[in-house]
Scaffold this active site. Structure first.
Site, PDB file in Angstrom:
ATOM      1  N   LYS A  22       0.817  -1.205   0.000  1.00  0.00           N
ATOM      2  CA  LYS A  22       0.000   0.000   0.000  1.00  0.00           C
ATOM      3  C   LYS A  22       0.864   1.273   0.000  1.00  0.00           C
ATOM      4  O   LYS A  22       0.649   2.196  -0.785  1.00  0.00           O
ATOM      5  CB  LYS A  22      -0.908  -0.066   1.238  1.00  0.00           C
ATOM      6  CG  LYS A  22      -1.988   0.978   1.359  1.00  0.00           C
ATOM      7  CD  LYS A  22      -3.026   0.481   2.363  1.00  0.00           C
ATOM      8  CE  LYS A  22      -3.758   1.568   3.110  1.00  0.00           C
ATOM      9  NZ  LYS A  22      -3.016   2.215   4.163  1.00  0.00           N
ATOM     10  N   ARG A 124      -8.263  13.091  12.419  1.00  0.00           N
ATOM     11  CA  ARG A 124      -6.838  12.810  12.588  1.00  0.00           C
ATOM     12  C   ARG A 124      -6.010  14.092  12.529  1.00  0.00           C
ATOM     13  O   ARG A 124      -6.330  15.024  11.796  1.00  0.00           O
ATOM     14  CB  ARG A 124      -6.371  11.797  11.539  1.00  0.00           C
ATOM     15  CG  ARG A 124      -7.059  10.447  11.715  1.00  0.00           C
ATOM     16  CD  ARG A 124      -6.696   9.463  10.638  1.00  0.00           C
ATOM     17  NE  ARG A 124      -5.313   9.038  10.740  1.00  0.00           N
ATOM     18  CZ  ARG A 124      -4.731   8.163   9.915  1.00  0.00           C
ATOM     19  NH1 ARG A 124      -5.454   7.615   8.945  1.00  0.00           N
ATOM     20  NH2 ARG A 124      -3.488   7.820  10.068  1.00  0.00           N
ATOM     21  N   ASP A 317       1.942  -0.465  12.129  1.00  0.00           N
ATOM     22  CA  ASP A 317       0.669  -0.978  11.622  1.00  0.00           C
ATOM     23  C   ASP A 317       0.375  -2.389  12.106  1.00  0.00           C
ATOM     24  O   ASP A 317      -0.776  -2.838  12.048  1.00  0.00           O
ATOM     25  CB  ASP A 317       0.657  -0.947  10.087  1.00  0.00           C
ATOM     26  CG  ASP A 317       0.555   0.461   9.548  1.00  0.00           C
ATOM     27  OD1 ASP A 317      -0.013   1.335  10.240  1.00  0.00           O
ATOM     28  OD2 ASP A 317       1.043   0.706   8.422  1.00  0.00           O
ATOM     29  N   ARG A 393      -7.681  -2.545   9.789  1.00  0.00           N
ATOM     30  CA  ARG A 393      -6.764  -3.473  10.463  1.00  0.00           C
ATOM     31  C   ARG A 393      -7.444  -4.145  11.658  1.00  0.00           C
ATOM     32  O   ARG A 393      -7.178  -5.313  11.955  1.00  0.00           O
ATOM     33  CB  ARG A 393      -5.490  -2.747  10.893  1.00  0.00           C
ATOM     34  CG  ARG A 393      -4.732  -2.182   9.697  1.00  0.00           C
ATOM     35  CD  ARG A 393      -3.277  -1.963   9.935  1.00  0.00           C
ATOM     36  NE  ARG A 393      -2.688  -1.207   8.836  1.00  0.00           N
ATOM     37  CZ  ARG A 393      -2.305  -1.731   7.687  1.00  0.00           C
ATOM     38  NH1 ARG A 393      -2.434  -3.024   7.478  1.00  0.00           N
ATOM     39  NH2 ARG A 393      -1.791  -0.968   6.730  1.00  0.00           N
TER      40      ARG A 393
END
Length: 434
Positions: A22, A124, A317, A393
């Protein structure tokens, strides 16, 4: 959307090639758009975030053709000054990478650009990018909450020295992309080393960029022209990590992930698996640009681990997966120095602790991480309703957690998986032994 997740009572077996990385796919579109000539990108990630980047550059006037079946992108780049004002605000969707790197690219443009995002992205923090860019002369206005929407105004940038206050590859990359267009040399000093895909790819495109021996200092010279390239995107190790952890945790399993990125700034999950005594083999291969190889993981008896601030950038991540590994390991594990997780698609410290608690995991939430008491024999027979909280995720984490638990396991907000890996559940099902 809610789906029922599958168990793997007989284990996981087989070989799989995950979608293209990605992070690399984002940067391939961006540098191809800024370069002179044709750039061809093979194995492009078809996750929604990368499609957001592709759509944004089309709206900025770049000629891009995407063969969805072949996952091949052809970009006809015409240089830094070829971008044109979009007719409307650019929708960043859920993609923080697109947003922050675009701020760096467009900081030196001759036109105004507005950036908007979905409700999650709009929470964010963006000042971490706009403030260091302002030191170079950029003019980017954001909301009073320091979030999107953003207005990028025309500016003339000057080279300078900037010390980053957060360990973020997105912030670093935004500054590098701006520095290419500044007057004079720029020096960017990281707090901790972060993923270096931007630096590696820029060298391939012909930019004058150097990382000094300390691994933290990057010097960028103004670059008048990048040259189009042929790129093959390796498999996304962040996606592959879910299958590695699934194989390690599920009895009677052996899974091979092929053509996965082995960039050392991204392989923190491999070091974690090794330290936790996972049964794993890595078969590295030589390649142009990004290193890659195959990874084989089998069912494992895991031991506890301690993760500190220096470990975090290389597996930011994958930390939710580390928490799941720790939940099934022998001993008490700690994750510290990971406050950055609170600024992802969700507050991943809070949501991971919340969802693991549904499995009966004894997990303590900390401001910068968590403490997890492992239970090697943990299996849940009760019905579980796992919530992705709109975070791709966290949704994939639930699918991995379901594999060894005999109770009915339902995933709420499963549509979030499309952000990075639309075919994840199908690929996972292909490994489940009948």
């Amino acid at each position: 959307m809610e789906v029922t997740l599958q168990q793997a009572n007989k284990g996981l077996r087989g070989s799989l090639e995950v979608p293209g990385d990605k992070s690399i796919s984002h940067r391939a579109i961006m540098l191809g758009a800024l370069a002179q000539g044709v750039t061809t990108v093979k194995n492009f990630s078809d996750g929604q975030d990368c499609l957001t980047t592709l759509a944004a550059f089309k709206k900025l006037g770049v000629e891009i053709d995407f063969d969805t079946q072949a996952k091949k992108v052809v970009i006809n780049g015409r240089g830094f000054h070829s971008l044109r004002a979009a007719k409307e605000a650019l929708d960043m969707g859920n993609s923080g990478t697109t947003t922050r790197l675009l701020m760096g690219i467009l900081a030196a443009s001759s036109f105004e650009t507005s950036l908007v995002g979905d409700p999650s992205l709009s929470k964010r923090p963006m000042a971490r990018v706009t403030e260091p860019l302002a030191k170079m002369g950029a003019s980017i206005k954001i909301s009073s909450q320091q979030t999107l929407p953003a207005l990028i105004e025309p500016s003339s940038l000057k080279g300078t020295t900037i010390r980053l206050e957060v360990a973020s590859a997105q912030v670093k990359s935004a500054l590098i992309l701006a520095a290419l267009q500044a007057k004079g040399e720029s020096t960017i000093i990281e707090k901790l080393p972060t993923r270096n895909h931007t630096e590696l790819m820029l060298k391939q495109f012909g930019a004058n960029i150097e990382t000094l021996a300390d691994g933290l200092t990057i010097k960028v010279q103004p670059t008048k022209e990048l040259r189009g390239q042929e790129l093959v995107v390796p498999g996304d190790i962040s996606s592959a990590a879910f299958f590695m952890v699934a194989a390690a945790l599920t009895p009677n399993s052996k899974v091979k992930l092929v053509n996965v990125s082995l960039n050392p700034t991204r392989t923190g999950i491999l070091r974690v698996l090794e330290k936790m005594n996972a049964n794993m083999t890595i078969q590295a291969r030589q390649s142009v640009g990004e290193p890659l190889g195959d990874i084989i993981v089998e069912s494992s008896k895991l031991t506890a681990i301690k993760i500190g601030p220096k470990d975090v950038p290389a597996l930011i991540d994958e930390l939710p997966l580390v928490a799941l590994l720790a939940a099934h390991a022998d001993g008490i594990s700690e994750i510290r120095g990971a406050a950055e997780l609170r600024f992802k698609e969700t507050d991943r410290i809070k949501t991971v602790c919340q969802e693991l608690g549904k499995l009966g995991v004894n997990v303590k939430e900390l401001q910068d991480g968590m403490v997890i008491e492992g239970q090697p024999q943990l299996r849940v027979t009760a019905d579980i309703s796992w919530d992705s909280h709109g975070d791709h995720r966290l949704g994939m984490l639930g699918a991995v957690a379901a594999l060894r638990n005999p109770g009915q396991f339902r995933l709420k907000n499963s549509q979030a998986l499309g952000v990075s890996y639309p075919g994840f559940l199908t690929d996972l099902a292909s490994l489940i032994v009948g």
